[in-house]
Scaffold this motif. Structure first.
Motif, short mmCIF file in Angstrom:
data_model
loop_
_atom_site.label_atom_id
_atom_site.label_comp_id
_atom_site.label_asym_id
_atom_site.label_seq_id
_atom_site.Cartn_x
_atom_site.Cartn_y
_atom_site.Cartn_z
N ASP A 20 0.78 -1.19 -0.09
CA ASP A 20 -0.09 0.15 0.08
C ASP A 20 0.91 1.46 -0.20
O ASP A 20 1.63 1.41 1.05
N TYR A 22 0.08 4.37 0.28
CA TYR A 22 -0.24 5.47 1.00
C TYR A 22 0.33 5.40 2.40
O TYR A 22 0.99 6.20 2.94
N ARG A 51 -8.19 -5.93 2.47
CA ARG A 51 -8.60 -4.51 2.18
C ARG A 51 -9.87 -4.18 1.49
O ARG A 51 -10.54 -3.25 1.64
N PRO A 53 -10.88 -3.45 -1.64
CA PRO A 53 -10.47 -2.31 -2.47
C PRO A 53 -11.82 -1.93 -3.11
O PRO A 53 -12.82 -2.74 -3.63
N PRO A 54 -12.14 -0.57 -3.34
CA PRO A 54 -13.15 -0.30 -3.95
C PRO A 54 -12.86 -0.31 -5.60
O PRO A 54 -11.88 -0.30 -6.03
N LEU A 57 -9.52 0.78 -8.04
CA LEU A 57 -8.62 1.00 -7.25
C LEU A 57 -7.26 0.90 -8.34
O LEU A 57 -7.38 -0.23 -8.95
N HIS A 59 -3.95 -0.96 -9.40
CA HIS A 59 -2.87 -1.90 -8.92
C HIS A 59 -1.80 -1.86 -9.79
O HIS A 59 -1.84 -1.93 -10.95
N LEU A 81 -10.22 -3.87 -10.32
CA LEU A 81 -8.83 -2.93 -10.19
C LEU A 81 -8.22 -2.64 -11.35
O LEU A 81 -8.45 -3.43 -12.46
#
Length: 152
Positions: A20, A22, A51, A53-54, A57, A59, A81
């Protein structure tokens, strides 16, 4: 996501990590004696399960054949993704993950000779737990990735 390899007396063992950017947290990883699409697919599934993920996202990976495979690309699409791959010869795109591999090898594995792949896997598992929960990062204001995520 990137791959690295580690030597054991039983032969090479490959490590794939999903990182990740961030929080600098390792959110997915897998190790195997073969560098095949299943190696990176398992690391990605660990990250997806952790996670959730929405859709949309991004990748990021390099241009390795495993990442470009139909099986892996279908997995990315299945989970909505967006695939991002490094440009040919551009090492800077993956510098954070490469830095993780460097830290793993310099801080934790230097001088270790593993008799089995299983012992190397156990040691890498211990480092990832340390890295996420105890290792301070200057880019995160001297917090661990898990601490940073709690306040972000």
């Amino acid at each position: 996501m990137l791959l690295t390899l580690l030597w054991t007396l039983q032969g090479w063992v490959y490590l794939a990590v999903v990182f990740d950017l961030y929080s600098r947290r390792v959110v997915g990883w897998h190790m195997d004696r073969k560098m095949e699409t299943s190696l990176i697919s398992r690391a990605l599934m660990m990250a997806i399960n952790l996670r959730k993920p929405p859709p949309g996202l991004m990748h990021h990976s390099d241009r390795g054949s495993q990442y470009a495979s139909n099986q892996y690309q279908a997995m990315l699409k299945q989970h909505d993704l967006v695939c991002s791959m490094s440009r040919k010869g551009n090492c800077w795109d993956n510098s954070s993950t490469e830095r993780f591999f460097s830290s793993l090898k310099r801080e934790w594995l230097t001088g270790n000779l593993y008799s089995t792949r299983e012992s190397a896997i156990a040691d890498v598992r211990a480092y990832i737990a340390y890295y996420n929960a105890r290792r301070l990062h200057t880019t995160l204001g001297d917090m661990t990735p898990i601490e940073f995520e709690k306040i972000a």
